[in-house]
Design an enzyme around this catalytic site. Structure first.
Site, short mmCIF file in Angstrom:
data_model
loop_
_atom_site.label_atom_id
_atom_site.label_comp_id
_atom_site.label_asym_id
_atom_site.label_seq_id
_atom_site.Cartn_x
_atom_site.Cartn_y
_atom_site.Cartn_z
N ASP A 96 39.03 28.67 57.39
CA ASP A 96 39.05 27.81 56.22
C ASP A 96 39.75 28.80 55.24
OD1 ASP A 96 37.44 29.71 55.06
OD2 ASP A 96 35.46 28.99 54.91
N GLU A 118 35.64 27.91 64.94
CA GLU A 118 34.48 28.17 63.37
C GLU A 118 34.40 26.72 63.33
OE1 GLU A 118 33.87 30.28 59.60
OE2 GLU A 118 33.24 31.54 60.82
N GLU A 132 38.44 25.61 50.82
CA GLU A 132 37.95 25.98 51.61
C GLU A 132 37.78 25.34 52.47
OE1 GLU A 132 37.30 28.46 49.03
OE2 GLU A 132 38.13 30.37 50.09
N HIS A 205 34.12 37.32 45.20
CA HIS A 205 35.49 37.03 45.01
C HIS A 205 35.81 35.41 44.79
CE1 HIS A 205 35.39 36.52 49.36
NE2 HIS A 205 36.86 35.61 49.61
N ARG A 207 37.90 32.17 44.70
CA ARG A 207 38.36 31.39 42.97
C ARG A 207 37.98 31.09 42.19
NH1 ARG A 207 42.68 32.07 46.36
NH2 ARG A 207 44.91 32.27 45.86
N HIS A 238 36.83 43.35 45.82
CA HIS A 238 38.07 43.07 46.55
C HIS A 238 39.25 42.94 45.19
CE1 HIS A 238 40.52 39.27 47.73
NE2 HIS A 238 40.29 39.20 48.15
C1 UD1 Z 1 41.55 34.24 50.81
C2 UD1 Z 1 40.76 33.01 51.08
C3 UD1 Z 1 39.77 33.46 50.76
C4 UD1 Z 1 38.93 34.50 52.00
C5 UD1 Z 1 38.90 35.07 51.17
C6 UD1 Z 1 38.56 36.59 52.00
C7 UD1 Z 1 42.65 31.59 50.57
C8 UD1 Z 1 43.21 30.11 49.88
N1 UD1 Z 1 41.55 32.41 50.46
O1 UD1 Z 1 40.96 34.58 49.53
O2 UD1 Z 1 39.60 31.75 51.26
O3 UD1 Z 1 37.45 34.44 51.13
O4 UD1 Z 1 40.40 35.09 51.26
O5 UD1 Z 1 38.65 37.91 51.30
O6 UD1 Z 1 42.69 31.07 51.74
N2 UD1 Z 1 45.70 41.76 47.84
C9 UD1 Z 1 45.74 43.18 48.59
N3 UD1 Z 1 45.19 43.22 49.54
C10 UD1 Z 1 45.13 42.52 50.18
C11 UD1 Z 1 44.22 41.42 50.03
C12 UD1 Z 1 44.83 40.51 48.81
O7 UD1 Z 1 46.37 42.86 46.99
O8 UD1 Z 1 44.74 42.75 51.40
C13 UD1 Z 1 45.21 41.15 46.51
C14 UD1 Z 1 46.46 40.59 46.03
O9 UD1 Z 1 46.72 40.11 44.70
C15 UD1 Z 1 47.10 38.81 46.75
C16 UD1 Z 1 44.89 38.75 46.08
O10 UD1 Z 1 44.31 39.95 46.26
O11 UD1 Z 1 47.45 37.75 45.47
C17 UD1 Z 1 44.44 37.30 46.96
O12 UD1 Z 1 43.96 36.94 48.12
P1 UD1 Z 1 44.22 35.80 47.94
O13 UD1 Z 1 44.31 35.97 50.20
O14 UD1 Z 1 45.46 34.80 48.10
O15 UD1 Z 1 43.32 35.20 47.73
P2 UD1 Z 1 41.60 35.42 47.84
O16 UD1 Z 1 40.66 35.47 47.28
O17 UD1 Z 1 41.90 36.83 49.05
N1 UDP Z 2 34.19 42.90 54.50
C1 UDP Z 2 33.97 44.16 54.61
N2 UDP Z 2 34.75 45.60 53.39
C2 UDP Z 2 34.09 45.25 52.60
C3 UDP Z 2 33.44 43.68 51.72
C4 UDP Z 2 33.01 42.78 52.71
O1 UDP Z 2 34.52 44.67 55.86
O2 UDP Z 2 34.12 45.50 51.10
C5 UDP Z 2 33.33 42.08 55.13
C6 UDP Z 2 32.35 41.38 55.55
O3 UDP Z 2 31.33 42.10 56.56
C7 UDP Z 2 32.62 40.68 56.02
C8 UDP Z 2 34.18 39.62 55.55
O4 UDP Z 2 34.27 40.81 54.19
O5 UDP Z 2 32.61 40.63 57.22
C9 UDP Z 2 33.64 38.50 54.84
O6 UDP Z 2 35.23 38.95 53.44
P1 UDP Z 2 35.19 38.24 52.47
O7 UDP Z 2 33.77 38.21 51.68
O8 UDP Z 2 36.04 38.29 51.86
O9 UDP Z 2 35.48 36.35 52.50
P2 UDP Z 2 34.26 35.14 53.10
O10 UDP Z 2 33.62 35.22 54.12
O11 UDP Z 2 34.20 34.39 51.82
O12 UDP Z 2 36.07 34.34 53.23
#
Ligand code: UD1
Ligand code: UDP
Length: 367
Positions: A96, A118, A132, A205, A207, A238
């Site tokens: 998603d 999924e 999502e 984390h 949004r 996060h």
């Molecule tokens: C995204 C997904 C969400 C998922 C989450 C898992 C969308 C809209 N959201 O949200 O469904 O639950 O990932 O974690 O697709 N960042 C880093 N390094 C990283 C990853 C993220 O610095 O490795 C920071 C960056 O500043 C980035 C921000 O996190 O801009 C947000 O990342 P983004 O993928 O846009 O949103 P998530 O909240 O991670």
């Molecule tokens: N996870 C991880 N390290 C962390 C926190 C979460 O590996 O510090 C793993 C967790 O076991 C799960 C996945 O990340 O498999 C969940 O990711 P997240 O919560 O970021 O996204 P969501 O599932 O909500 O999309």
């Protein structure tokens, strides 16, 4: 030789797609190209390394503080060129995220068939989780083949008019991943140092929770932590800068809340296995924790994973401070309540979801 492409970009997609990539790569008669969007960077790279998956194509889109527009635009533009060069027979997207939605849209524009891994999870509320719920429904308007983790997910798809013969109930590949990450002999200095205390793992984390809801969640958790000195809360934060700021504002100075960098997936899964309970607004953790027999308080108003709620291992507690405070305190103070929620329950399959999806893909491609 038929060409299949997988595309994913965030940590949770990688955890659930890498077992499938490795399974597909073991099959003869198909070529597998792994494209990552790198919507996440470090969090994605860590998972790829753990599962030994080297991407063939890396769109490298992540920017600090990226907006949904940035992610959507960059993926559409860059993935278009990839598709026009590679011409895959089938593209597999996962879940998603905006990576899944944008990649599926690019495929639709170029008339390339999409399979959705999924598929069929629903809250029927496009505000929760945001964006999502929209993303997964948008993917499923486009997808020709849906890999549903459970019968319940399949029923959602059938109710929405998707053809039965193109839905495959496979289990969730997250259980396949747990099979390779959770180890009986696991140890870690942080777990050793916490011996004798109840470990509570926290993640947050979403949004739609950033801002006031997250402030309320964290106030409730801090109040409970300060009243329970025998508890150690471990919170891998996060990297989203807004989440980091919020976490530090709320928890700095609280001596039994430990903020850490995101944990490597092997560490995180084993920390889960050693924890007393879990507080989260995550999606994937709602699937993993019940399988490990760990109670989860889900700090959201809705869930697309009703199986764990029905089984009693997940409890939806919303984002109001007093509700989270009372539910969290009750689980810590009331052993009977804790025992009721702490049985292992796994509705997500037997750890062979990747094999079932790969079998279905071979059938679809006629290879
Ligand atoms: C995204 C997904 C969400 C998922 C989450 C898992 C969308 C809209 N959201 O949200 O469904 O639950 O990932 O974690 O697709 N960042 C880093 N390094 C990283 C990853 C993220 O610095 O490795 C920071 C960056 O500043 C980035 C921000 O996190 O801009 C947000 O990342 P983004 O993928 O846009 O949103 P998530 O909240 O991670
Ligand atoms: N996870 C991880 N390290 C962390 C926190 C979460 O590996 O510090 C793993 C967790 O076991 C799960 C996945 O990340 O498999 C969940 O990711 P997240 O919560 O970021 O996204 P969501 O599932 O909500 O999309």
């Amino acid at each position: 030789m038929k060409k299949i492409m997988t595309v994913f970009g965030t940590r949770p997609e990688a955890i659930k797609m890498c077992p499938l990539v490795n399974e597909l790569r073991s099959r003869e008669g198909i070529t597998v190209t792994v494209c990552v969007t790198a919507q996440h960077r470090e969090m994605l790279d860590g998972v790829l390394h753990t599962f030994g998956v080297a991407p063939d194509i890396d769109l490298d889109i992540m920017e600090d503080g990226q907006s949904l527009f940035d992610v959507t635009e960059e993926i559409l533009r860059r993935f278009r060129s990839v598709l026009e060069t590679e011409h895959p027979d089938l593209v597999l997207v996962h879940g998603d995220t905006t990576t899944a939605m944008s990649a599926a849209l690019a495929c639709y524009y170029l008339r390339i068939p999409v399979g959705h891994v999924e598929a069929g999870l629903r809250t029927y509320d496009t505000e929760s989780p945001y964006p999502e719920e929209f993303n997964r429904r948008a993917v499923e308007i486009i997808s020709s083949y849906d890999f549903a983790p459970t019968e319940e997910a399949r029923s959602n798809l059938l109710r929405e008019g998707k053809p039965d013969e193109r839905i495959f109930v496979t289990g969730n590949t997250v259980i396949d991943a747990l099979g390779t990450t959770v180890r009986n002999d696991y140890s870690h200095p942080e777990l050793d140092a916490a011996a004798g205390r109840k470990i509570v793992l926290l993640t947050a984390h979403r949004r739609e929770n950033i801002g006031e809801p997250m402030r309320r969640m964290f106030r409730a958790i801090r109040r409970t932590a300060e009243e329970h000195e025998n508890v150690l809360i471990i919170y891998p934060v996060h990297p989203n800068p807004d989440v980091r700021r919020q976490a530090h504002e709320s928890f700095d100075g609280c001596k039994n809340v430990c903020l850490t960098e995101p944990l490597d997936v092997v560490d995180f899964h084993n920390f889960m296995a050693h924890s007393y309970l879990i507080l989260t607004d995550s999606g994937g953790i709602q699937e993993e924790a019940p399988a490990l027999g760990k109670p989860v308080l889900v700090m959201r108003d809705t869930t697309e994973r009703p199986e764990g709620v029905a089984a009693g291992t997940l409890r939806l507690v919303g984002t109001e401070e007093n509700k989270i405070y009372s539910e969290f305190s009750r689980l810590l103070d009331n052993p009977r309540e804790y025992a009721r929620m702490s049985h292992a329950y796994n509705p997500y399959g037997d750890g062979h979801a990747s094999q079932r999806i790969a079998d279905a893909v071979e059938e679809i491609l006629g290879s």
